[in-house]
Structure formats: structure tokens, C-alpha cells
Design a protein around this motif. Structure first.
Motif, PDB file in Angstrom:
ATOM      1  N   ARG A 104     -19.490   1.948  -7.135  1.00 49.45           N
ATOM      2  CA  ARG A 104     -19.398   0.852  -6.191  1.00 49.45           C
ATOM      3  C   ARG A 104     -17.914   0.613  -5.864  1.00 49.45           C
ATOM      4  N   GLU A 105     -17.617   0.315  -4.633  1.00 54.19           N
ATOM      5  CA  GLU A 105     -16.228   0.039  -4.261  1.00 54.19           C
ATOM      6  C   GLU A 105     -15.800  -1.287  -4.878  1.00 54.19           C
ATOM      7  N   SER A 106     -14.693  -1.239  -5.641  1.00 53.91           N
ATOM      8  CA  SER A 106     -14.242  -2.473  -6.268  1.00 53.91           C
ATOM      9  C   SER A 106     -13.535  -3.337  -5.231  1.00 53.91           C
ATOM     10  N   GLY A 107     -13.656  -4.638  -5.394  1.00 54.38           N
ATOM     11  CA  GLY A 107     -13.023  -5.555  -4.456  1.00 54.38           C
ATOM     12  C   GLY A 107     -11.526  -5.584  -4.633  1.00 54.38           C
ATOM     13  N   ARG A 108     -10.857  -6.246  -3.724  1.00 52.66           N
ATOM     14  CA  ARG A 108      -9.411  -6.389  -3.859  1.00 52.66           C
ATOM     15  C   ARG A 108      -9.112  -7.396  -4.952  1.00 52.66           C
ATOM     16  N   PHE A 109      -7.871  -7.329  -5.461  1.00 49.26           N
ATOM     17  CA  PHE A 109      -7.486  -8.252  -6.520  1.00 49.26           C
ATOM     18  C   PHE A 109      -7.414  -9.671  -5.986  1.00 49.26           C
ATOM     19  N   ALA A 110      -7.743 -10.631  -6.843  1.00 51.21           N
ATOM     20  CA  ALA A 110      -7.615 -12.025  -6.446  1.00 51.21           C
ATOM     21  C   ALA A 110      -6.146 -12.356  -6.210  1.00 51.21           C
ATOM     22  N   GLY A 111      -5.905 -13.266  -5.285  1.00 50.58           N
ATOM     23  CA  GLY A 111      -4.534 -13.593  -4.939  1.00 50.58           C
ATOM     24  C   GLY A 111      -3.860 -14.437  -6.003  1.00 50.58           C
ATOM     25  N   GLY A 112      -2.542 -14.491  -5.943  1.00 51.28           N
ATOM     26  CA  GLY A 112      -1.797 -15.361  -6.850  1.00 51.28           C
ATOM     27  C   GLY A 112      -1.442 -14.677  -8.142  1.00 51.28           C
ATOM     28  N   LEU A 154       3.907  -4.040  -9.026  1.00 55.29           N
ATOM     29  CA  LEU A 154       2.903  -4.237  -7.979  1.00 55.29           C
ATOM     30  C   LEU A 154       1.675  -4.956  -8.513  1.00 55.29           C
ATOM     31  N   LEU A 155       1.402  -4.809  -9.809  1.00 51.91           N
ATOM     32  CA  LEU A 155       0.223  -5.435 -10.414  1.00 51.91           C
ATOM     33  C   LEU A 155       0.535  -6.832 -10.948  1.00 51.91           C
ATOM     34  N   MET A 208       0.832  -1.202   0.000  1.00 52.89           N
ATOM     35  CA  MET A 208       0.000   0.000   0.000  1.00 52.89           C
ATOM     36  C   MET A 208       0.864   1.247   0.000  1.00 52.89           C
TER      37      MET A 208
END
Lengths: 100, 168
Positions: free
Chosen positions: B117-125, B44-45, B1
Motif C-alpha cells: 500500500r502506498e504510505s501517506g506523507r509524513f505529518a507536518g510539524g 530532512l526527517l 524532494m
């Protein structure tokens, strides 16, 4: 871990900076640099969406955008050199004639 | 972050300096800093291919081309003496337009942040390896890849023709 929204907001800010540069500056080279800023903002959007969707397609589109940006820079700078030879200036307001 | 805000601050600050500089050489150097920060954001992405391509192609090739042309033309300063007194970003016309543009941006960002709408966090992996990119590039996107080679050839010929000295 930042969310997708934060990447999109950052991309929008960078794109706006590039747009402002194109409209405000009076130097052909700086205008081309602002176009590069806009292209990079769009690239960031592609990579962020690709990561959110879990697909590699975002990075592939970025690859093609970079290729087009390289071609654009080569042709654009050649035009700038040609214009500078005729007018001895980089101010876009000087280039008003359609032929010389 | 923290890394995200660090790179985002560098990218925005360097991009602002690009359009605020009088001398195009400084603009090009600040743009290289901005590209470095964007490359960090790609890391980071989980996009190492995009990050490395960003450094090699943008910072390494395109910006060197810009720098080369700026030094070749040797015309660092912008136009007339009227412009030498005022900074390029605070002249009459540009200032009014810039204020309008900034207001529109702030309004739209505010609307997007409040209403969206608040977007969710990125999927892991890690999802995108260089291997997957190469396979996709040479199978699904093979036609676009070949068309790109033609585009590069046309751009190269066009640049040579445009920048050539005319013989009389």
C-alpha cells in the motif's frame, strides 16, 4: 516531500550493499566497513519510522545502535590487529585454525 | 524532494564504492561520504540529534579509528596475485553470488513497490526536539543508558587486552 516507502526502499538498498560486501570481499577491514553500512541502513529505518509515528523513540534507538557500533568497531579492530600480528594477512580464508 | 534524491544517490554511490575499492583507505573515505549523505537525510526527517550524532560519533570517531588501524597495519592490498588480475567484485564465486543476491533484491523491491500500500506523507510539524529526546533518555530509557556505559567499559578493556603485545 518523500514518503515513508521511499526511505524504506533506500534503506533496503543500502542494507543489501552491505550484505554483498560482507559476502563478496576478502579483506577483514572491508567486511567490518560493510557491517557499518548495514547498521546505518537500519538506523535510517528507525529514524524514518520514528518520524512517521511522530515519536522521539526512533532517534533514541539510533543513539543506542551507534553506541553498540562503536563498541563493535573497537573490539573488532583489536581482533584484526591481533590476527594480523599472527598471520601477516587480512584475508579471512587464512584464519582457519581454532588455536595456535 | 530533490534533496532526498540527491542525498540518496550520494549514499548509494558511496556505499557501492566502499565495497568496490581495492585499497581500504579509499573504502573508509567513501564510507565517510556515505555517512554525510545519511546525515543530510536525517535533517530532512526532522531528526537533528541523529544527524549531529551521526557526524560526531560515526564520521568523527569510528571512522578515524578505522583509518588509524588501516594505516597502522600498512597492508593495503588484498591477498594473492590471482586477485590482483581481477577486480574483487568480478571473481567467479563472488560474481555468481552477487547476481543471485541482486536478483533477490530486485524481486523483493518490485513486490514491495507493486503489492504494498502506498504510505501517506509524513505529518507536518517537527515532532522530536533534542529536549524531548534527553528527557526520554534519562527517564524511560535510564536503565538501557546505564547498561550502555557498562558495555563501553567492557569494550574498552577488551580492546586493550586483545591488542596488547604478549610478553614471553
Amino acid at each position: 516531500m518523500p514518503t515513508l516507502n521511499q526511505y524504506l526502499v533506500l534503506s533496503a538498498v543500502l542494507f543489501s550493499i552491505g550484505t554483498a560486501g560482507v559476502f563478496v570481499r576478502r579483506n577483514v577491514i572491508t567486511i567490518l566497513l560493510s557491517v557499518e553500512i548495514m547498521l546505518n541502513a537500519v538506523n535510517l529505518t528507525f529514524v524514518a519510522f520514528g518520524r512517521a509515528l511522530g515519536s522521539a523513540d526512533g532517534q533514541i534507538i539510533v543513539f543506542f545502535v551507534m553506541t553498540v557500533a562503536a563498541a563493535e568497531a573497537a573490539v573488532g579492530l583489536a581482533i584484526v590487529i591481533s590476527l594480523f600480528r599472527h598471520k601477516e594477512s587480512l584475508n579471512p580464508d587464512m584464519f582457519t585454525a581454532l588455536r595456535w | 524532494m530533490i534533496a532526498f534524491y540527491f542525498f540518496a544517490a550520494i549514499a548509494i554511490g558511496a556505499s557501492l564504492m566502499v565495497i568496490a575499492q581495492r585499497n581500504p583507505i579509499y573504502s573508509v573515505l567513501f564510507l565517510i561520504a556515505s555517512f554525510g549523505a545519511l546525515s543530510g537525510l536525517y535533517v530532512l526527517l526532522d531528526a537533528p540529534f541523529a544527524a549531529v550524532t551521526q557526524i560526531i560519533v560515526y564520521a568523527g570517531a569510528i571512522m578515524v579509528l578505522f583509518l588509524f588501524v588501516v594505516m597502522l597495519l600498512n597492508a593495503p592490498h588484498e591477498d594473492t596475485e590471482h586477485d590482483l588480475r581481477l577486480h574483487p567484485l568480478i571473481r567467479g564465486g563472488p560474481l555468481g553470488f552477487g547476481v543471485v543476491l541482486a536478483l533477490v533484491l530486485v524481486l523483493e523491491l518490485g513486490a514491495a513497490l507493486v503489492g504494498g500500500r502506498e504510505s501517506g506523507r509524513f505529518a507536518g510539524g517537527a515532532t522530536s526536539s533534542v529536549r524531548a529526546i534527553g528527557r526520554s533518555l534519562f527517564t524511560d530509557y535510564a536503565f538501557a543508558f546505564e547498561a550502555t556505559s557498562v558495555l563501553i567499559l567492557v569494550a574498552m578493556v577488551g580492546a586493550v587486552v586483545l591488542a596488547r603485545r604478549e610478553h614471553r
